[in-house]
Design a protein around this motif. Sequence first.
Motif, PDB file in Angstrom:
ATOM      1  N   CYS A 128      -1.748 -12.453   4.488  1.00 37.17           N
ATOM      2  CA  CYS A 128      -0.912 -11.887   3.585  1.00 37.17           C
ATOM      3  C   CYS A 128       0.320 -11.146   4.010  1.00 37.17           C
ATOM      4  O   CYS A 128       0.320 -10.662   5.447  1.00 37.17           O
ATOM      5  CB  CYS A 128      -1.848 -10.978   2.751  1.00 37.17           C
ATOM      6  SG  CYS A 128      -3.129 -11.532   2.026  1.00 37.17           S
ATOM      7  N   ARG A 129       1.475 -11.061   3.210  1.00 38.83           N
ATOM      8  CA  ARG A 129       2.628 -10.352   3.748  1.00 38.83           C
ATOM      9  C   ARG A 129       2.157  -8.541   3.339  1.00 38.83           C
ATOM     10  O   ARG A 129       1.587  -8.737   1.981  1.00 38.83           O
ATOM     11  CB  ARG A 129       3.874 -10.449   2.882  1.00 38.83           C
ATOM     12  CG  ARG A 129       5.144  -9.687   3.403  1.00 38.83           C
ATOM     13  CD  ARG A 129       6.145 -10.440   2.811  1.00 38.83           C
ATOM     14  NE  ARG A 129       7.289  -9.791   2.851  1.00 38.83           N
ATOM     15  CZ  ARG A 129       7.907  -8.882   1.917  1.00 38.83           C
ATOM     16  NH1 ARG A 129       7.554  -8.793   0.550  1.00 38.83           N
ATOM     17  NH2 ARG A 129       9.106  -8.247   2.363  1.00 38.83           N
ATOM     18  N   VAL A 130       2.053  -7.750   4.163  1.00 46.54           N
ATOM     19  CA  VAL A 130       1.760  -6.549   3.851  1.00 46.54           C
ATOM     20  C   VAL A 130       2.743  -5.277   4.312  1.00 46.54           C
ATOM     21  O   VAL A 130       3.249  -5.403   5.349  1.00 46.54           O
ATOM     22  CB  VAL A 130       0.397  -6.062   4.553  1.00 46.54           C
ATOM     23  CG1 VAL A 130      -0.401  -4.670   4.184  1.00 46.54           C
ATOM     24  CG2 VAL A 130      -0.435  -7.313   4.544  1.00 46.54           C
ATOM     25  N   ALA A 169      10.535  -4.178  -2.577  1.00 43.53           N
ATOM     26  CA  ALA A 169       9.330  -4.901  -1.789  1.00 43.53           C
ATOM     27  C   ALA A 169       8.982  -5.906  -2.849  1.00 43.53           C
ATOM     28  O   ALA A 169       8.450  -6.964  -2.162  1.00 43.53           O
ATOM     29  CB  ALA A 169       8.177  -3.846  -1.670  1.00 43.53           C
ATOM     30  N   ASN A 170       9.152  -5.919  -4.170  1.00 45.56           N
ATOM     31  CA  ASN A 170       8.732  -6.875  -4.933  1.00 45.56           C
ATOM     32  C   ASN A 170       7.445  -7.440  -4.918  1.00 45.56           C
ATOM     33  O   ASN A 170       7.056  -8.538  -4.693  1.00 45.56           O
ATOM     34  CB  ASN A 170       9.819  -7.986  -5.029  1.00 45.56           C
ATOM     35  CG  ASN A 170       9.555  -8.858  -6.249  1.00 45.56           C
ATOM     36  OD1 ASN A 170       9.065  -8.501  -7.211  1.00 45.56           O
ATOM     37  ND2 ASN A 170       9.810 -10.281  -5.876  1.00 45.56           N
ATOM     38  N   PRO A 171       6.338  -6.478  -4.682  1.00 45.27           N
ATOM     39  CA  PRO A 171       4.903  -6.820  -4.499  1.00 45.27           C
ATOM     40  C   PRO A 171       4.269  -7.586  -5.568  1.00 45.27           C
ATOM     41  O   PRO A 171       4.520  -7.406  -6.647  1.00 45.27           O
ATOM     42  CB  PRO A 171       4.364  -5.489  -4.113  1.00 45.27           C
ATOM     43  CG  PRO A 171       4.914  -4.525  -4.951  1.00 45.27           C
ATOM     44  CD  PRO A 171       6.480  -5.220  -4.826  1.00 45.27           C
ATOM     45  N   ASP A 172       3.223  -8.530  -5.152  1.00 46.67           N
ATOM     46  CA  ASP A 172       2.450  -9.124  -6.187  1.00 46.67           C
ATOM     47  C   ASP A 172       1.294  -8.024  -6.723  1.00 46.67           C
ATOM     48  O   ASP A 172       0.937  -7.987  -7.791  1.00 46.67           O
ATOM     49  CB  ASP A 172       1.578 -10.227  -5.494  1.00 46.67           C
ATOM     50  CG  ASP A 172       2.582 -11.224  -5.224  1.00 46.67           C
ATOM     51  OD1 ASP A 172       3.446 -11.800  -6.145  1.00 46.67           O
ATOM     52  OD2 ASP A 172       2.386 -11.763  -3.925  1.00 46.67           O
ATOM     53  N   VAL A 173       1.045  -6.942  -5.668  1.00 47.49           N
ATOM     54  CA  VAL A 173      -0.142  -6.200  -6.011  1.00 47.49           C
ATOM     55  C   VAL A 173       0.227  -4.633  -5.228  1.00 47.49           C
ATOM     56  O   VAL A 173       1.023  -4.723  -4.269  1.00 47.49           O
ATOM     57  CB  VAL A 173      -1.317  -6.502  -5.309  1.00 47.49           C
ATOM     58  CG1 VAL A 173      -2.399  -5.290  -5.511  1.00 47.49           C
ATOM     59  CG2 VAL A 173      -2.132  -7.569  -6.054  1.00 47.49           C
ATOM     60  N   LEU A 174       0.426  -3.735  -6.204  1.00 47.51           N
ATOM     61  CA  LEU A 174       0.665  -2.221  -5.657  1.00 47.51           C
ATOM     62  C   LEU A 174      -0.850  -1.456  -5.501  1.00 47.51           C
ATOM     63  O   LEU A 174      -1.576  -1.228  -6.499  1.00 47.51           O
ATOM     64  CB  LEU A 174       1.456  -1.546  -6.797  1.00 47.51           C
ATOM     65  CG  LEU A 174       1.667  -0.025  -6.187  1.00 47.51           C
ATOM     66  CD1 LEU A 174       2.840  -0.241  -5.100  1.00 47.51           C
ATOM     67  CD2 LEU A 174       2.603   0.468  -7.542  1.00 47.51           C
ATOM     68  N   HIS A 175      -1.152  -0.909  -4.476  1.00 46.22           N
ATOM     69  CA  HIS A 175      -2.244  -0.631  -4.174  1.00 46.22           C
ATOM     70  C   HIS A 175      -2.056   1.087  -3.596  1.00 46.22           C
ATOM     71  O   HIS A 175      -1.521   1.204  -2.690  1.00 46.22           O
ATOM     72  CB  HIS A 175      -2.900  -1.200  -2.908  1.00 46.22           C
ATOM     73  CG  HIS A 175      -4.625  -0.971  -2.828  1.00 46.22           C
ATOM     74  ND1 HIS A 175      -5.420  -1.904  -2.234  1.00 46.22           N
ATOM     75  CD2 HIS A 175      -5.064   0.345  -3.188  1.00 46.22           C
ATOM     76  CE1 HIS A 175      -6.662  -1.105  -2.131  1.00 46.22           C
ATOM     77  NE2 HIS A 175      -6.386   0.273  -2.756  1.00 46.22           N
ATOM     78  N   LEU A 176      -2.461   2.090  -4.649  1.00 47.51           N
ATOM     79  CA  LEU A 176      -2.251   3.445  -4.296  1.00 47.51           C
ATOM     80  C   LEU A 176      -3.494   4.041  -3.728  1.00 47.51           C
ATOM     81  O   LEU A 176      -4.544   3.942  -4.656  1.00 47.51           O
ATOM     82  CB  LEU A 176      -1.674   4.026  -5.755  1.00 47.51           C
ATOM     83  CG  LEU A 176      -0.512   3.178  -6.464  1.00 47.51           C
ATOM     84  CD1 LEU A 176      -0.531   3.770  -7.811  1.00 47.51           C
ATOM     85  CD2 LEU A 176       0.732   3.257  -5.568  1.00 47.51           C
ATOM     86  N   HIS A 204       0.747  -1.035   0.087  1.00 47.67           N
ATOM     87  CA  HIS A 204       0.028   0.043  -0.027  1.00 47.67           C
ATOM     88  C   HIS A 204       0.936   1.311  -0.035  1.00 47.67           C
ATOM     89  O   HIS A 204       2.069   1.307   0.840  1.00 47.67           O
ATOM     90  CB  HIS A 204      -0.958   0.161   1.227  1.00 47.67           C
ATOM     91  CG  HIS A 204      -1.816  -0.905   1.250  1.00 47.67           C
ATOM     92  ND1 HIS A 204      -3.293  -0.759   0.633  1.00 47.67           N
ATOM     93  CD2 HIS A 204      -1.907  -2.196   1.974  1.00 47.67           C
ATOM     94  CE1 HIS A 204      -3.801  -2.144   0.871  1.00 47.67           C
ATOM     95  NE2 HIS A 204      -3.203  -2.837   1.864  1.00 47.67           N
ATOM     96  N   VAL A 205       0.586   2.165  -0.762  1.00 48.96           N
ATOM     97  CA  VAL A 205       1.207   3.372  -0.736  1.00 48.96           C
ATOM     98  C   VAL A 205       0.190   4.642  -0.680  1.00 48.96           C
ATOM     99  O   VAL A 205      -0.949   4.664  -1.131  1.00 48.96           O
ATOM    100  CB  VAL A 205       2.026   3.824  -2.311  1.00 48.96           C
ATOM    101  CG1 VAL A 205       2.644   5.092  -2.044  1.00 48.96           C
ATOM    102  CG2 VAL A 205       2.753   2.552  -2.414  1.00 48.96           C
ATOM    103  N   SER A 206       0.503   5.580   0.507  1.00 49.08           N
ATOM    104  CA  SER A 206      -0.425   6.304   0.879  1.00 49.08           C
ATOM    105  C   SER A 206       0.239   7.779   1.182  1.00 49.08           C
ATOM    106  O   SER A 206       1.024   7.819   2.051  1.00 49.08           O
ATOM    107  CB  SER A 206      -1.307   6.097   2.083  1.00 49.08           C
ATOM    108  OG  SER A 206      -2.376   7.041   2.266  1.00 49.08           O
ATOM    109  N   GLN A 207      -0.262   9.093   0.749  1.00 48.79           N
ATOM    110  CA  GLN A 207      -0.023  10.225   1.130  1.00 48.79           C
ATOM    111  C   GLN A 207      -1.423  10.883   0.593  1.00 48.79           C
ATOM    112  O   GLN A 207      -1.738  11.035  -0.256  1.00 48.79           O
ATOM    113  CB  GLN A 207       1.079  10.981   0.383  1.00 48.79           C
ATOM    114  CG  GLN A 207       1.498  12.206   0.659  1.00 48.79           C
ATOM    115  CD  GLN A 207       1.314  12.753   2.172  1.00 48.79           C
ATOM    116  OE1 GLN A 207       0.347  12.687   2.865  1.00 48.79           O
ATOM    117  NE2 GLN A 207       2.539  13.251   2.636  1.00 48.79           N
TER     118      GLN A 207
END
Length: 391
Positions: free
Chosen positions: A30-32, A80-87, A5-8
Amino acid sequence: MTILHVSQPVDGGVARVVVDLVRGQREAGCRVLVACPADGRLAAEAAAAGALVLDWQAGRSPGPGTLAEAWRLRRIVRGANPDVLHLHSAKAGLAGRLAVRGAVPTVFQPHAWSFAAVQGPVAAASLRWERFATRWARAVLCVSAQERRDGEQAGLTARWQVIPNGVDLRHHAPADSAARRAARMSLGLDLEDPLAVCVGRLCRQKGQDILLDAWPTVTEQLPGARLALVGGGPEATALADRVRELPDPARVRMAGDVTDPRPWLAAADLVVLPSRWEGMALAPLEAMATARPVLLSDVPGARECLPPELLRTGLVEPENPAALAHLIAQALKDPIECERLGLLARERMSDYHDVRGVVRQVELLYRNLLRDGVPGPRAAGRRDTRVPERS
C-alpha cells in the motif's frame, strides 16, 4: 490502496500502533502517508517504516486553534487524495472529522474514549460531540469489546469494528534468564533484586501516582524490591517530587523517556500499569510478548488481553493502592511463578495479538468499506470522495 493516517498524539502507545500499521501496510504494497506534528517521535519512526510523512501542526488537546488545525488538515487530505482516511485518538478524530465530514471513507479509532478522560461539563461536551460525529465515520474501530460496549452504552451509533491491538512478535522476542541478566547489567540494576517496571506516558491516565501510593506497602513486605518508571510526560516533575517523599526514594528509578523499552521489559520480574482508563493498552502487550507477567487495572481491554491464568493475579480494581500493593508484593515474592506466568503470557500474544493479524484485519475493514460504499450510520451515502471546498 492509498491510506492516510492522522495522529495526535505522536508518542506512547498510539504512535506505536500507527507505526506498526504503517510497516505492515507498506509490506502489503500500500501507499501509506502519515499526517502528524513533525517534532514528535511518530514522524521519524513512521518515515523509517516507509510512510510519506506530512507535517500537520496540531496541539494534543482541543483549544482555540482547533478549527485552524482542521483547515490545515483539510488541505493535507485534498493533496494526498487517499482511498481511506484513518484517524487515531480523540484530537485527530475531532480535527479530521471536521475537516472531511465523511467525504472521504473515514475510519475513526478512539484508542480510549475522550469522555472517559474528563469530568463535568467537558465530559458532557465531549460525549455530545462523539454522538454527533459518528455520522462522519464509515467505521469506528475499537481495540476491545469493552471499548465498543462503553460507546454503545454512551449512546453512540456507529458501524462498529473490534480489532484488538497487536505487537510485532519479531521485534518483541521472549527474554530468558540470560537476557534478563544482560538487560540488568546494561541498565545498571542489581541482578537479584525483585523488580517491578511501569512503562507508559507519565500522565494521569496511566496512574503512576497510584503506583507510588502503593509502593511503601510493597517495600514493607519486601524490603529489597525496586521500581522503575519508564516514560516521559506532563506529570514527570510531580511524580519525581512524589518519589523524593517516599521512605526509601533510592529504590525507585525514574528512567525517563526511552526510544526502546525492551531492555526494561527484559529486566523486569513484573510489569505494572495501574491505568484509570484505556481502550487496550499497548505496553502490557509488549511486556507479555517479552514473556513477562503483568498487573493491570481492570479497565477496558485489560481483561480481554490476559491469559486465563492471569485473570486472578493480573487484575486489580482501579485506583486501589492497597490492593495493588498486595498483588505486587505477592508476585515479586515468587520469581518462579512470575517466569511461568510470563511464558503463558507470551503464548497468549502469539495466539491472539500478533500485529500481522491486526494488519490483515484492518486491511479487510478498509476493503469492505470501499467495496460496499457504506456511509456512516446517519449520513447520506456518497461515492464522491472529494473533500468539499471550504464554505
